[in-house]
Design a protein around this motif. Sequence first.
Motif, PDB file in Angstrom:
ATOM      1  N   LYS A  22       0.869  -1.171   0.000  1.00 29.23           N
ATOM      2  CA  LYS A  22       0.000   0.000   0.000  1.00 29.23           C
ATOM      3  C   LYS A  22       0.910   1.227   0.000  1.00 29.23           C
ATOM      4  N   ARG A  23       0.682   2.139  -0.919  1.00 28.10           N
ATOM      5  CA  ARG A  23       1.607   3.247  -1.141  1.00 28.10           C
ATOM      6  C   ARG A  23       1.863   4.074   0.119  1.00 28.10           C
ATOM      7  N   ILE A  24       0.812   4.358   0.883  1.00 27.36           N
ATOM      8  CA  ILE A  24       0.998   5.193   2.074  1.00 27.36           C
ATOM      9  C   ILE A  24       1.882   4.484   3.105  1.00 27.36           C
ATOM     10  N   TYR A  25       1.762   3.151   3.195  1.00 27.91           N
ATOM     11  CA  TYR A  25       2.605   2.400   4.120  1.00 27.91           C
ATOM     12  C   TYR A  25       4.051   2.362   3.630  1.00 27.91           C
ATOM     13  N   ASP A  26       4.219   2.273   2.322  1.00 26.34           N
ATOM     14  CA  ASP A  26       5.564   2.329   1.745  1.00 26.34           C
ATOM     15  C   ASP A  26       6.245   3.650   2.110  1.00 26.34           C
ATOM     16  N   ILE A  27       5.505   4.738   1.984  1.00 31.13           N
ATOM     17  CA  ILE A  27       6.055   6.063   2.282  1.00 31.13           C
ATOM     18  C   ILE A  27       6.442   6.153   3.755  1.00 31.13           C
ATOM     19  N   GLU A  28       5.581   5.647   4.636  1.00 30.59           N
ATOM     20  CA  GLU A  28       5.871   5.686   6.071  1.00 30.59           C
ATOM     21  C   GLU A  28       7.118   4.871   6.403  1.00 30.59           C
ATOM     22  N   LEU A  29       7.269   3.723   5.788  1.00 28.39           N
ATOM     23  CA  LEU A  29       8.457   2.902   6.019  1.00 28.39           C
ATOM     24  C   LEU A  29       9.706   3.582   5.455  1.00 28.39           C
ATOM     25  N   MET A  30       9.570   4.236   4.317  1.00 20.38           N
ATOM     26  CA  MET A  30      10.711   4.980   3.749  1.00 20.38           C
ATOM     27  C   MET A  30      11.135   6.113   4.684  1.00 20.38           C
ATOM     28  N   GLN A  31      10.162   6.753   5.349  1.00 18.12           N
ATOM     29  CA  GLN A  31      10.499   7.806   6.311  1.00 18.12           C
ATOM     30  C   GLN A  31      11.338   7.242   7.450  1.00 18.12           C
ATOM     31  N   ILE A  32      10.957   6.079   7.935  1.00 19.55           N
ATOM     32  CA  ILE A  32      11.703   5.432   9.014  1.00 19.55           C
ATOM     33  C   ILE A  32      13.115   5.078   8.556  1.00 19.55           C
ATOM     34  N   GLU A  33      13.227   4.496   7.385  1.00 18.67           N
ATOM     35  CA  GLU A  33      14.539   4.091   6.871  1.00 18.67           C
ATOM     36  C   GLU A  33      15.436   5.299   6.606  1.00 18.67           C
ATOM     37  N   LEU A  34      14.850   6.365   6.065  1.00 19.33           N
ATOM     38  CA  LEU A  34      15.620   7.580   5.805  1.00 19.33           C
ATOM     39  C   LEU A  34      16.152   8.157   7.111  1.00 19.33           C
ATOM     40  N   LYS A  35      15.299   8.177   8.134  1.00 12.94           N
ATOM     41  CA  LYS A  35      15.718   8.681   9.446  1.00 12.94           C
ATOM     42  C   LYS A  35      16.841   7.826  10.015  1.00 12.94           C
ATOM     43  N   ASN A  36      16.733   6.508   9.857  1.00  9.08           N
ATOM     44  CA  ASN A  36      17.793   5.616  10.349  1.00  9.08           C
ATOM     45  C   ASN A  36      19.124   5.887   9.651  1.00  9.08           C
ATOM     46  N   LEU A  37      19.085   6.118   8.348  1.00  5.10           N
ATOM     47  CA  LEU A  37      20.317   6.436   7.612  1.00  5.10           C
ATOM     48  C   LEU A  37      20.937   7.731   8.124  1.00  5.10           C
ATOM     49  N   TYR A  38      20.095   8.717   8.382  1.00  3.20           N
ATOM     50  CA  TYR A  38      20.599  10.006   8.875  1.00  3.20           C
ATOM     51  C   TYR A  38      21.176   9.863  10.280  1.00  3.20           C
ATOM     52  N   GLU A  39      20.449   9.184  11.160  1.00  2.00           N
ATOM     53  CA  GLU A  39      20.923   9.013  12.535  1.00  2.00           C
ATOM     54  C   GLU A  39      22.192   8.178  12.610  1.00  2.00           C
ATOM     55  N   SER A  40      22.394   7.312  11.622  1.00  4.39           N
ATOM     56  CA  SER A  40      23.617   6.509  11.550  1.00  4.39           C
ATOM     57  C   SER A  40      24.748   7.266  10.857  1.00  4.39           C
ATOM     58  N   ARG A  41      24.463   8.485  10.450  1.00  4.47           N
ATOM     59  CA  ARG A  41      25.435   9.370   9.772  1.00  4.47           C
ATOM     60  C   ARG A  41      25.905   8.820   8.424  1.00  4.47           C
ATOM     61  N   VAL A  42      25.011   8.107   7.766  1.00  4.95           N
ATOM     62  CA  VAL A  42      25.317   7.572   6.445  1.00  4.95           C
ATOM     63  C   VAL A  42      25.003   8.614   5.372  1.00  4.95           C
ATOM     64  N   ILE A  43      23.959   9.421   5.622  1.00  6.52           N
ATOM     65  CA  ILE A  43      23.619  10.520   4.705  1.00  6.52           C
ATOM     66  C   ILE A  43      23.721  11.834   5.466  1.00  6.52           C
ATOM     67  N   ASP A  44      23.965  12.915   4.729  1.00 10.43           N
ATOM     68  CA  ASP A  44      24.095  14.222   5.378  1.00 10.43           C
ATOM     69  C   ASP A  44      22.728  14.865   5.640  1.00 10.43           C
ATOM     70  N   ARG A  45      22.753  15.954   6.373  1.00 11.05           N
ATOM     71  CA  ARG A  45      21.524  16.627   6.794  1.00 11.05           C
ATOM     72  C   ARG A  45      20.717  17.133   5.601  1.00 11.05           C
ATOM     73  N   ASP A  46      21.385  17.710   4.622  1.00  6.03           N
ATOM     74  CA  ASP A  46      20.677  18.244   3.452  1.00  6.03           C
ATOM     75  C   ASP A  46      19.948  17.145   2.688  1.00  6.03           C
ATOM     76  N   THR A  47      20.605  16.014   2.504  1.00 12.47           N
ATOM     77  CA  THR A  47      19.979  14.889   1.811  1.00 12.47           C
ATOM     78  C   THR A  47      18.781  14.390   2.603  1.00 12.47           C
ATOM     79  N   TYR A  48      18.947  14.292   3.918  1.00  8.09           N
ATOM     80  CA  TYR A  48      17.857  13.848   4.785  1.00  8.09           C
ATOM     81  C   TYR A  48      16.660  14.791   4.682  1.00  8.09           C
TER      82      TYR A  48
END
Length: 68
Positions: A22-48
């Motif tokens: 379901k698209r809305i659930y996909d988006i919510e999971l992507m938000q979680i994964e994106l936040k995890n990448l940022y908190e792990s310092r894998v991506i920079d603040r601007d990208t996040y």
Amino acid sequence: MESLYDVQQLLKRFGIYVYVGKRIYDIELMQIELKNLYESRVIDRDTYLQGWGILKREHHIEESREGD
């Protein structure tokens, strides 16, 4: 990044594939994964922030579609 597809491609670069069905659930999971990448310092603040803005916009679009 300009679209949901671009955010998906960013996540794929780190081996993260999101498909719940379901698209809305996909988006919510992507938000979680994106936040995890940022908190792990894998991506920079601007990208996040850029990715987060896209996901937020797409989430609102999906919410309005479901509300009809």
